[in-house]
Design an enzyme around this catalytic site. Structure first.
Site, PDB file in Angstrom:
ATOM      1  N   SER A 104      19.165  32.079  -3.937  1.00  0.00           N
ATOM      2  CA  SER A 104      19.116  33.569  -4.591  1.00  0.00           C
ATOM      3  C   SER A 104      19.131  33.253  -6.126  1.00  0.00           C
ATOM      4  O   SER A 104      19.427  32.275  -6.394  1.00  0.00           O
ATOM      5  CB  SER A 104      20.038  34.963  -4.226  1.00  0.00           C
ATOM      6  OG  SER A 104      19.705  35.552  -4.976  1.00  0.00           O
ATOM      7  N   ASP A 118      24.683  32.673 -12.778  1.00  0.00           N
ATOM      8  CA  ASP A 118      25.496  33.728 -13.505  1.00  0.00           C
ATOM      9  C   ASP A 118      26.634  34.671 -12.900  1.00  0.00           C
ATOM     10  O   ASP A 118      26.408  35.016 -12.634  1.00  0.00           O
ATOM     11  CB  ASP A 118      24.821  35.041 -14.076  1.00  0.00           C
ATOM     12  CG  ASP A 118      25.211  35.877 -14.872  1.00  0.00           C
ATOM     13  OD1 ASP A 118      26.054  36.556 -15.065  1.00  0.00           O
ATOM     14  OD2 ASP A 118      23.997  37.056 -15.216  1.00  0.00           O
ATOM     15  N   PRO A 119      27.709  34.299 -13.198  1.00  0.00           N
ATOM     16  CA  PRO A 119      28.467  34.964 -12.468  1.00  0.00           C
ATOM     17  C   PRO A 119      28.988  35.788 -12.722  1.00  0.00           C
ATOM     18  O   PRO A 119      29.700  37.148 -12.081  1.00  0.00           O
ATOM     19  CB  PRO A 119      30.419  34.053 -12.965  1.00  0.00           C
ATOM     20  CG  PRO A 119      29.934  33.050 -13.899  1.00  0.00           C
ATOM     21  CD  PRO A 119      28.221  33.558 -14.131  1.00  0.00           C
ATOM     22  N   HIS A 133      26.795  38.417 -12.739  1.00  0.00           N
ATOM     23  CA  HIS A 133      25.767  38.409 -12.305  1.00  0.00           C
ATOM     24  C   HIS A 133      26.740  40.413 -11.413  1.00  0.00           C
ATOM     25  O   HIS A 133      26.717  39.908 -10.277  1.00  0.00           O
ATOM     26  CB  HIS A 133      24.576  38.297 -10.853  1.00  0.00           C
ATOM     27  CG  HIS A 133      23.189  38.955 -11.184  1.00  0.00           C
ATOM     28  ND1 HIS A 133      23.475  39.684  -9.630  1.00  0.00           N
ATOM     29  CD2 HIS A 133      22.675  38.443 -11.403  1.00  0.00           C
ATOM     30  CE1 HIS A 133      22.088  39.626  -9.540  1.00  0.00           C
ATOM     31  NE2 HIS A 133      21.256  39.032 -10.742  1.00  0.00           N
TER      32      HIS A 133
END
Length: 204
Positions: free
Chosen positions: A160, A165-166, A168
């Site tokens: 995905s 990006d933690p 997200h």
């Protein structure tokens, strides 16, 4: 009919897995498509509709296999059917993923918000044993290990976007399931596995 490559698709009962099976079956001279599903009984009609023969449908309960994933892949009885299917396979396409379940009680707030002009979002949770850590990390790690043990030449991982990006928003779904971070961990494991690989980041 002769074919040149056996391709195993895990998560064949899902939308993405089903689409891949369908495309492979369009070229029977090139590919033998083998699909794994949690239950052959529950998925028999869907697999038949795709054109996949019963002999090419393999029962593989990923949640059960992931729960037993602490040991060596060779001793994981829940993964035995997958290991058998991978023998002689040219490639493995991993389409398995954790799926958040909506909390129906949260819909009350969504409906109430609409009545007063406020946008409230529903809440989500995960089925027991099917959180992203178990399915998207341990489950995918197990599949990569099984492919390596079977001598599979190529692993294609359907992952995905947003894995780096933690913050997200998808990571917040299902009580902070951090699904993208666990998917990213599986990607990194595949990258370091020594296998030939392709990682696909669908988005949109």
């Amino acid at each position: 009919m002769a074919y040149s490559s056996q391709i195993v698709v895990t998560g064949a009962g899902g939308r993405t897995g089903g689409l891949i099976i369908k495309k492979l079956l369009e070229e029977p001279n090139k590919y033998r498509a083998v699909g794994t599903v949690r239950s052959k009984t529950a998925s028999s009609k869907a697999m038949a509709a795709l054109g996949l023969s019963d002999a090419d449908v393999v029962a593989f309960d990923l949640a059960a296999a992931a729960a037993a994933a602490d040991g060596d892949i060779s001793s994981n009885t829940a993964a035995a059917e997958l290991a058998s299917a991978l023998q002689g396979a040219e490639a493995l396409i991993i389409c398995t993923s954790g799926v958040p379940q909506i909390k129906y009680s949260s819909l009350i707030g969504v409906i109430a918000g609409k009545l007063v002009g406020r946008k409230n979002m529903p809440s989500f949770t995960w089925k027991k044993g099917e959180r992203p850590e178990e399915i998207d990390w341990l489950g995918q790690k197990l599949q990569i290990d099984a492919a390596k043990a079977a001598g599979v030449k190529q692993v294609i991982l359907i992952s995905s976007m947003g894995g780096t990006d933690p913050s997200h928003f998808l990571n917040t779904m299902g009580d902070q399931g951090n699904i993208l971070q666990w998917k990213r961990k599986a990607e990194q494991y595949l990258i370091s596995s020594g296998l030939s690989y392709t990682i696909i980041h669908p988005g949109g």
